[in-house]
Write an enzyme that holds these catalytic residues in place. Structure first.
Site, mmCIF file in Angstrom:
data_model
loop_
_atom_site.group_PDB
_atom_site.id
_atom_site.type_symbol
_atom_site.label_atom_id
_atom_site.label_comp_id
_atom_site.label_asym_id
_atom_site.label_seq_id
_atom_site.Cartn_x
_atom_site.Cartn_y
_atom_site.Cartn_z
ATOM 1 N N MET A 234 1.188 -1.335 -0.392
ATOM 2 C CA MET A 234 0.040 0.262 0.148
ATOM 3 C C MET A 234 0.855 0.808 0.033
ATOM 4 O O MET A 234 1.837 1.319 1.349
ATOM 5 C CB MET A 234 -0.702 -0.045 1.407
ATOM 6 C CG MET A 234 -1.977 -1.360 1.478
ATOM 7 S SD MET A 234 -3.075 -1.161 3.226
ATOM 8 C CE MET A 234 -1.634 -1.704 4.170
ATOM 9 N N GLY B 24 1.126 4.497 4.833
ATOM 10 C CA GLY B 24 2.516 3.328 3.700
ATOM 11 C C GLY B 24 2.351 2.236 4.198
ATOM 12 O O GLY B 24 3.137 2.095 5.202
ATOM 13 N N SER B 25 2.749 0.707 3.817
ATOM 14 C CA SER B 25 2.564 -0.255 4.137
ATOM 15 C C SER B 25 2.493 -1.668 3.533
ATOM 16 O O SER B 25 2.073 -1.492 1.948
ATOM 17 C CB SER B 25 2.163 -0.436 5.831
ATOM 18 O OG SER B 25 0.869 0.243 5.954
ATOM 19 N N ARG B 26 2.875 -2.500 4.158
ATOM 20 C CA ARG B 26 1.923 -3.864 3.428
ATOM 21 C C ARG B 26 1.659 -5.016 4.118
ATOM 22 O O ARG B 26 1.395 -4.771 5.753
ATOM 23 C CB ARG B 26 3.844 -4.410 3.029
ATOM 24 C CG ARG B 26 3.634 -5.405 2.515
ATOM 25 C CD ARG B 26 5.184 -5.902 2.177
ATOM 26 N NE ARG B 26 5.028 -7.183 2.221
ATOM 27 C CZ ARG B 26 6.604 -8.391 1.879
ATOM 28 N NH1 ARG B 26 7.485 -7.016 1.616
ATOM 29 N NH2 ARG B 26 7.009 -9.073 2.371
#
Length: 230
Positions: A99, A187-189
């Protein structure tokens, strides 16, 4: 970008305090120098946009696994799941959804079931698109167990910018497919571990939509998306 569509989308309550902070700073900037107001206003609108929580159309066909996050499928590989999930030591197919700061960051349950296990692991804040982020980054691991005993692992991973993982559920909670279970700021995953023998129905580079994009079909575990080799 259609501003009306942004304003019309509801915001998750988690974002209210951030929007309020940015709005306050925007007013202060206007008092200092009027042209700065527009910079602050733009950042405030972006913050609202970041915490948007749009309505999703969740597929209800039994056995489907949906994406828990908006973003791009960045990795698909067979790996041994992290010990936090309690899924054993046999390799499982891991689908990673990355993301960026413009994606919706509300996370949704990939299957319906009970939250069997939650473990928070403190770690680093490497770029979430890197493979090693699964092991080294700060993360929150959830294991969701379906009524038939099938278990899916979901890992919220902090990134280079993301510094706060939020989880709305506890062990023992019941989740419906596509129900909101958490959020990661800025923001990340997310990593999704499919049961052994289940093939993914997505490919690397594909855009995923939380709660809507079908990652796999447990009722047809060997089914693959056209163009994906077994």
């Amino acid at each position: 970008m259609n501003m009306l569509k942004i304003v019309a989308v509801p915001m998750h309550p988690e974002g209210r305090k951030f929007v309020a902070i940015f709005a306050t700073i925007t007013v202060a900037l206007w008092l200092v120098w009027a042209p700065l107001f527009w910079i602050g206003a733009g950042v405030t609108v972006w913050c609202y946009y970041f915490f948007r929580d749009p309505v999703r159309v969740i597929p209800q066909q039994p056995g489907l696994v949906v994406s828990p996050a908006d973003g791009v499928v960045s990795l698909i590989e067979d790996v041994v799941p992290t010990a936090d999930l309690g899924l054993g030591e046999a390799p499982l197919t891991r689908v990673s959804v990355f993301m960026n700061v413009f994606n919706c960051h509300v996370n949704r349950a990939p299957i319906a079931g009970k939250v069997a296990h939650i473990v928070y692991h403190h770690g680093k804040f490497l770029n979430a698109s890197l493979d090693k982020a699964s092991e080294h980054n700060e993360r929150n691991s959830l294991t969701i167990e379906a009524p038939d005993g099938t278990r899916i692992g979901v890992v919220q991973i902090a990134g280079l910018v993301a510094r706060r993982i939020v989880c709305f559920v506890r062990e023992g909670d019941a989740l419906g497919i596509g129900h909101r279970f958490g959020l990661i700021r800025f923001g990340s995953r997310l990593d999704i571990y499919l049961p052994q023998g289940v093939s993914p129905l997505v490919s690397v580079g594909q855009t995923a939509v939380a709660g809507e994009t079908i990652l796999a079909d447990l009722a047809n575990p060997r089914q693959t998306r056209p163009g994906i080799a077994e």
